[in-house]
Design an enzyme around this catalytic site. Sequence first.
Site, PDB file in Angstrom:
ATOM      1  N   GLU A   1      -5.733  -8.362  -0.509  1.00  0.00           N
ATOM      2  CA  GLU A   1      -6.499  -8.007   0.692  1.00  0.00           C
ATOM      3  C   GLU A   1      -7.934  -7.748   0.263  1.00  0.00           C
ATOM      4  O   GLU A   1      -8.191  -6.877  -0.562  1.00  0.00           O
ATOM      5  CB  GLU A   1      -5.939  -6.765   1.403  1.00  0.00           C
ATOM      6  CG  GLU A   1      -4.605  -6.973   2.088  1.00  0.00           C
ATOM      7  CD  GLU A   1      -4.174  -5.768   2.916  1.00  0.00           C
ATOM      8  OE1 GLU A   1      -5.066  -5.071   3.470  1.00  0.00           O
ATOM      9  OE2 GLU A   1      -2.960  -5.521   3.007  1.00  0.00           O
TER      10      GLU A   1
ATOM     11  N   GLU B   1       0.817  -1.218   0.000  1.00  0.00           N
ATOM     12  CA  GLU B   1       0.000   0.000   0.000  1.00  0.00           C
ATOM     13  C   GLU B   1       0.853   1.273   0.000  1.00  0.00           C
ATOM     14  O   GLU B   1       0.596   2.216   0.763  1.00  0.00           O
ATOM     15  CB  GLU B   1      -0.959  -0.013   1.195  1.00  0.00           C
ATOM     16  CG  GLU B   1      -2.013  -1.094   1.099  1.00  0.00           C
ATOM     17  CD  GLU B   1      -3.072  -1.026   2.192  1.00  0.00           C
ATOM     18  OE1 GLU B   1      -2.938  -0.186   3.106  1.00  0.00           O
ATOM     19  OE2 GLU B   1      -4.043  -1.805   2.126  1.00  0.00           O
TER      20      GLU B   1
END
Length: 499
Positions: free
Chosen positions: A292, A173
């Site tokens: 995710e 991320e």
Amino acid sequence: MKKAKMHIDKNFVIDKVDNRLFGSFIEHLGRAVYTGIYEPSHPKADEKGFRKDVIDLVKELNVSIVRYPGGNFVSGYNWEDGVGPKEKRPKKLELAWRSLEPNEFGTNEFIEWCKLVNTEPMMSINLGTRGIDEARNFVEYCNSPEGSYYSDLRKQHGYNDPHNIKVWCLGNEMDGPWQIGHKTALEYARLAEETAKVMKLVDPNLSLVASGSSGWHIPTFGEWEATVLEHTYDYVDFISLHAYYDNYENNIENFLAKSINMDSYIESAVAACDYVKGRKKTNKTIYISFDEWNVWFHSRKEDEKVEPWQIAPPLLEDVYTFEDALLVGLMLITLLKHADRVKIACLAQLVNVIAPIMTRKGGGAWRQTIFYPFMHASNFGRGTVLQPVISAETYDTKDFKGVPFVDAVPVFNEEKSELTIFAVNRAQDKMEFDCELKGFENYSVIEHIILENNDLKAVNTEDNPDNVKPHNNGNARNEGGKVKAELSPLSWNVIRLKK
């Protein structure tokens, strides 16, 4: 009664399912590791400290790959802290989740645990506070046979054979301002490119995942993917996507439509990948690692009350409802429909932290509501995804128009001569479901599993672990090459046929 029809043809194929679509995620966050998969003082712990009751539940899920050690955690993690004699490992302040990390569990323990649950490891490297040098040393430690400093260090730590970890994530991320070492797209792209080059010099057989957007709502989505792949295309195999959904508004119609957002998100990311492919005039295709995904919102207010700098504090411990399980089922259907481009996916996470499995320190382990759709998809969804043509009534919500009351996908396992249809009825009343089969006329229904509950907010607990549980009393049957069934209101359905 509302009606829905589906047509499937044995010859109309989306793609073969990559088994890694049924992966999960273990991060050093909350109680995922400590008192989750690892609790040496627990009465059901083995000689290595791994909870055997948790191992049994993970095996039920048939998890194919597990991403580790993060997540946001990895962007401040020094892998060297988690190897070697445990008594010499340092305790450190963990900044991503403001916890105290004892480093009793690290890379080698994770690999041992993966072997016990029959899963493949998926390792993340720190591109937040570290970079090229750490990455090459880490790959050498894990994958080089012997004769070099880090491979011999692994052997000194008691692991003669290399771990042969094949899938590696280039950070996590990195587009998110919350991330330790957050970077612009160009900053990350150049670092990822040079890191990938070096990692593949150490081990040319690696499959690498570039860090993509943390969500469809991130302002840089699309542009981020294009910039990152302009630089990394020749060295990586996947780009990652992350998505979490909530029901703060307590609107069941809108909540169950959110899988449509996931579908659009995947298609947009694929378009960005193929844009770069066209620009580079290459035959190489970049695939998606949706590493995710889940429902996440129940625990956020409680997390604000947790005092910092504890070891394994209770964080992100969502207690999942029956309606959450329905959306998880719809997300699984969406992933399967994109089996041609989504080759890895990780339900985030596996134990205690927004997870299908919950434990109590020193106590029991139990299945949350979302355990069941994942278990069914993982065990019955391996094979080839067939293209469904669905005709169903639709409804509109605040955020979505033309939402079909039924979403479904068929998977054909040729080796077992089995056809499985996964279907969710979004309607609050019964649905008459007909599925016309072409090429499967002589298949018989062997099971119709249903997950249903009159209470959308029903949950499972340690004291009542079977409050939400599937049954196989469905009424599906094959009548002359057509599967007919009544789908219960707001239900997850698994219809299995065999030759």
